[in-house]
Scaffold this active site. Structure first.
Site: not given
Length: 373
Positions: A56, A171
């Site tokens: 705002e 991985s």
């Protein structure tokens, strides 16, 4: 005083503005604001990083006279003094005539007080326009305020047959560079990244955000999320790579004498140690999440192996699962995505698919369990 008619498109624009702060506004919610006069936009803004202007104030700063203007804001204007003054009072002082609010602020310091402040000043207030979209934008902030826990996203990278690593633990890399870059966006949105000691010892990850503001299309500066290692027996070594990175590392362990006696080396290396209650021989994950919420973490990302990721799911702590599926087969000897003790079909965990899209050659699927937030 004749009020401008409510314009749906202006709130949609405010929501779009709010997305500009999703990487940088934390611990505050990301809010967008549009100010109109006679149906035309005269000011707009979004929440700046903590300590900076709220949406705002940013919007008001774009115009010299806001009298009789209509304000569209995605979250109820604040009514209290924090690092900045109350936005509700700023709107009153500016002389706006109408404020259209997408959703009420769940923060108990505000929670209707901002709306009441505006109404008592004679300003017309309307609440609820595009409320669901506004709540979705700040789901982590809302959950923290309403439940005292952060929003938990689990990220997994898997072969198409549901395997995350070979039997040896290897991985890197399951998915393509495109998917790994996309993960950086998840990290950038997160207040904390949680991993387990198994992943830390196997991969020695840095767990940092490695994407630029320019790549994200944002103007404000990114900060590194808090790195969290769940380490029940305090096995982490002071030489861990993440301790040499920018930002902070938190090691969560069990509150036991042995762990307290062995914590000095990690502390000297730059880690912060927290001692949490034990649950079945492991760190109590609910207690960990409550601690992170108390540190104003809205969103946390779990990047861990099958054991820890499965524990978050088994304990009902997962809000969202983001899985990157690579078009590869790793075979039956490779490691599964989750270690969850489910023995019958009827005991399965039902997930609802929220989003499916290609990321390079991979497929990214976002899913959520069926629960109320």
């Amino acid at each position: 005083m004749k009020l401008e008619p409510i314009d749906y498109e202006m709130m949609a624009r405010a929501l779009n503005l709010a997305t500009k702060g999703i990487y940088t506004s934390t611990p505050n919610p990301s809010v967008g604001c549009v100010i109109t006069q006679n149906g035309k936009i005269v000011g707009e803004g979004y929440t700046k990083p903590a300590g900076g202007n709220h949406a705002e104030i940013e919007a008001l700063s774009k115009l010299s006279d806001a009298s009789d203007c209509c304000v569209y804001v995605t979250l109820e204007p604040c009514s209290h003094y924090g690092k900045t003054g109350p936005c509700g009072m700023a709107l009153i002082d500016a002389g706006v005539s109408r404020v259209v609010v997408a959703c009420e602020d769940p923060n108990p310091l505000v929670s209707g007080k901002g709306i009441k402040m505006l109404e008592e000043a004679g300003i017309g207030v309307d609440v609820g326009l595009l409320e669901d979209q506004a709540r979705a934008l700040n789901q982590g902030f809302i959950k923290r305020c309403e439940h005292g826990l952060p929003w938990v996203t689990i990220k997994m990278a898997s072969s198409i047959d549901g395997r995350t690593a070979m039997a040896s633990g290897q991985s890197q890399w399951v998915t393509t560079p495109d998917s790994r870059k996309d993960v950086q966006k998840l990290r950038a949105k997160s207040c904390a990244i949680i991993t387990g000691i198994g992943t830390q010892m196997m991969d020695d990850p840095s767990l940092t955000v490695r994407i630029s503001e320019q790549e994200l299309g944002i103007a404000d500066k990114l900060t590194q999320p808090l790195r969290v290692v769940v380490d029940s027996r305090l096995l982490m070594k002071p030489s861990a790579r993440m301790l040499d990175q920018g930002g902070n590392t938190l090691v969560a362990t069990i509150d036991a004498k042995e762990q307290r006696d062995n914590s000095n080396a990690l502390i000297d290396a730059g880690a912060e140690i927290i001692f949490l209650p034990e649950r079945d021989g492991h760190v109590d994950l609910h207690a960990l999440l409550a601690e992170l919420a108390a540190r104003s973490c809205n969103n946390v990302l779990v990047e861990a192996g099958a054991g820890l990721a499965g524990a978050f799911i088994a304990e009902g702590l997962m809000d969202e699962l983001v899985c990157y599926w690579a078009p590869k087969l790793f075979g039956s000897d490779a490691r599964p995505m989750f270690d969850i003790p489910i023995s019958t079909i009827d005991a399965h965990l039902a997930l609802s698919i929220q989003d499916v899209r290609h990321i390079g050659e991979d497929l990214r699927i976002t899913m959520r369990p069926d629960k109320d937030y």
